[in-house]
Motif scaffolding. Sequence first.
Motif, PDB file in Angstrom:
ATOM      1  N   ASP A  69      -4.245   2.117  -9.768  1.00 55.80           N
ATOM      2  CA  ASP A  69      -5.129   2.520  -8.671  1.00 55.80           C
ATOM      3  C   ASP A  69      -4.727   1.825  -7.380  1.00 55.80           C
ATOM      4  O   ASP A  69      -4.396   0.629  -7.389  1.00 55.80           O
ATOM      5  CB  ASP A  69      -6.580   2.168  -8.984  1.00 55.80           C
ATOM      6  CG  ASP A  69      -7.194   3.095 -10.008  1.00 55.80           C
ATOM      7  OD1 ASP A  69      -6.506   4.037 -10.457  1.00 55.80           O
ATOM      8  OD2 ASP A  69      -8.372   2.882 -10.354  1.00 55.80           O
ATOM      9  N   ASP A  70      -4.738   2.557  -6.293  1.00 55.48           N
ATOM     10  CA  ASP A  70      -4.445   2.057  -4.944  1.00 55.48           C
ATOM     11  C   ASP A  70      -3.031   1.502  -4.787  1.00 55.48           C
ATOM     12  O   ASP A  70      -2.754   0.714  -3.896  1.00 55.48           O
ATOM     13  CB  ASP A  70      -5.485   1.008  -4.521  1.00 55.48           C
ATOM     14  CG  ASP A  70      -6.879   1.589  -4.457  1.00 55.48           C
ATOM     15  OD1 ASP A  70      -6.995   2.791  -4.120  1.00 55.48           O
ATOM     16  OD2 ASP A  70      -7.848   0.868  -4.747  1.00 55.48           O
TER      17      ASP A  70
ATOM     18  N   LYS B 127      -3.688  -2.085   9.247  1.00 51.78           N
ATOM     19  CA  LYS B 127      -4.801  -1.315   8.690  1.00 51.78           C
ATOM     20  C   LYS B 127      -4.344  -0.662   7.389  1.00 51.78           C
ATOM     21  O   LYS B 127      -3.142  -0.506   7.166  1.00 51.78           O
ATOM     22  CB  LYS B 127      -5.243  -0.215   9.670  1.00 51.78           C
ATOM     23  CG  LYS B 127      -5.758  -0.744  11.005  1.00 51.78           C
ATOM     24  CD  LYS B 127      -6.289   0.374  11.872  1.00 51.78           C
ATOM     25  CE  LYS B 127      -5.181   1.314  12.283  1.00 51.78           C
ATOM     26  NZ  LYS B 127      -5.595   2.334  13.258  1.00 51.78           N
ATOM     27  N   PRO B 128      -5.292  -0.266   6.540  1.00 54.81           N
ATOM     28  CA  PRO B 128      -4.883   0.479   5.334  1.00 54.81           C
ATOM     29  C   PRO B 128      -4.211   1.796   5.721  1.00 54.81           C
ATOM     30  O   PRO B 128      -4.576   2.425   6.704  1.00 54.81           O
ATOM     31  CB  PRO B 128      -6.197   0.747   4.609  1.00 54.81           C
ATOM     32  CG  PRO B 128      -7.172  -0.229   5.178  1.00 54.81           C
ATOM     33  CD  PRO B 128      -6.715  -0.521   6.586  1.00 54.81           C
ATOM     34  N   MET B 129      -3.212   2.187   4.959  1.00 55.82           N
ATOM     35  CA  MET B 129      -2.474   3.409   5.250  1.00 55.82           C
ATOM     36  C   MET B 129      -3.378   4.636   5.134  1.00 55.82           C
ATOM     37  O   MET B 129      -4.242   4.702   4.271  1.00 55.82           O
ATOM     38  CB  MET B 129      -1.292   3.540   4.290  1.00 55.82           C
ATOM     39  CG  MET B 129      -0.396   4.709   4.601  1.00 55.82           C
ATOM     40  SD  MET B 129       1.065   4.771   3.572  1.00 55.82           S
ATOM     41  CE  MET B 129       1.980   3.409   4.253  1.00 55.82           C
ATOM     42  N   ALA B 130      -3.172   5.608   5.987  1.00 54.67           N
ATOM     43  CA  ALA B 130      -3.928   6.862   5.958  1.00 54.67           C
ATOM     44  C   ALA B 130      -3.565   7.677   4.712  1.00 54.67           C
ATOM     45  O   ALA B 130      -2.531   7.442   4.074  1.00 54.67           O
ATOM     46  CB  ALA B 130      -3.628   7.668   7.220  1.00 54.67           C
ATOM     47  N   ASP B 131      -4.400   8.644   4.376  1.00 52.02           N
ATOM     48  CA  ASP B 131      -4.177   9.439   3.166  1.00 52.02           C
ATOM     49  C   ASP B 131      -2.919  10.301   3.253  1.00 52.02           C
ATOM     50  O   ASP B 131      -2.215  10.470   2.257  1.00 52.02           O
ATOM     51  CB  ASP B 131      -5.380  10.342   2.891  1.00 52.02           C
ATOM     52  CG  ASP B 131      -6.579   9.580   2.366  1.00 52.02           C
ATOM     53  OD1 ASP B 131      -6.451   8.364   2.095  1.00 52.02           O
ATOM     54  OD2 ASP B 131      -7.647  10.204   2.238  1.00 52.02           O
ATOM     55  N   GLY B 132      -2.613  10.858   4.427  1.00 55.59           N
ATOM     56  CA  GLY B 132      -1.453  11.745   4.557  1.00 55.59           C
ATOM     57  C   GLY B 132      -0.152  11.129   4.084  1.00 55.59           C
ATOM     58  O   GLY B 132       0.546  11.712   3.238  1.00 55.59           O
ATOM     59  N   PRO B 133       0.210   9.946   4.594  1.00 53.80           N
ATOM     60  CA  PRO B 133       1.438   9.313   4.111  1.00 53.80           C
ATOM     61  C   PRO B 133       1.378   8.939   2.625  1.00 53.80           C
ATOM     62  O   PRO B 133       2.400   8.968   1.936  1.00 53.80           O
ATOM     63  CB  PRO B 133       1.555   8.058   4.971  1.00 53.80           C
ATOM     64  CG  PRO B 133       0.748   8.337   6.191  1.00 53.80           C
ATOM     65  CD  PRO B 133      -0.351   9.256   5.753  1.00 53.80           C
ATOM     66  N   ARG B 134       0.184   8.644   2.142  1.00 51.06           N
ATOM     67  CA  ARG B 134       0.036   8.319   0.713  1.00 51.06           C
ATOM     68  C   ARG B 134       0.344   9.551  -0.131  1.00 51.06           C
ATOM     69  O   ARG B 134       1.051   9.461  -1.140  1.00 51.06           O
ATOM     70  CB  ARG B 134      -1.368   7.810   0.419  1.00 51.06           C
ATOM     71  CG  ARG B 134      -1.635   6.453   1.048  1.00 51.06           C
ATOM     72  CD  ARG B 134      -3.044   5.990   0.813  1.00 51.06           C
ATOM     73  NE  ARG B 134      -3.232   5.656  -0.599  1.00 51.06           N
ATOM     74  CZ  ARG B 134      -4.405   5.398  -1.150  1.00 51.06           C
ATOM     75  NH1 ARG B 134      -5.508   5.455  -0.417  1.00 51.06           N
ATOM     76  NH2 ARG B 134      -4.498   5.098  -2.423  1.00 51.06           N
TER      77      ARG B 134
END
Length: 76
Positions: free
Chosen positions: A31-32, A41-48
């Motif tokens: 997870d994560d 900052k935490p990475m955005a969902d798009g790049p993930r």
Amino acid sequence: PGMKQQTYASTTSGVRRLTPRECERLQGFPDDYTLVPWKGKPMADGPRYRMLGNSMAVNVMSWVGQRIAMAQGVMA
């Protein structure tokens, strides 16, 4: 007896997008795993999603590697 059975169909439902965490789990990652800091900052969902789409499933790659090793006689 006396009870009617009705069938309901939902007309407003859509297809839900998987979360990055669900995609990580499907790929065999913890997870994560792709939730890494980016510019403080935490990475955005798009790049993930992009990272997960470009990856290979851990369990599948393990299976392929084991079969290659067996074919080469490395594993007994």
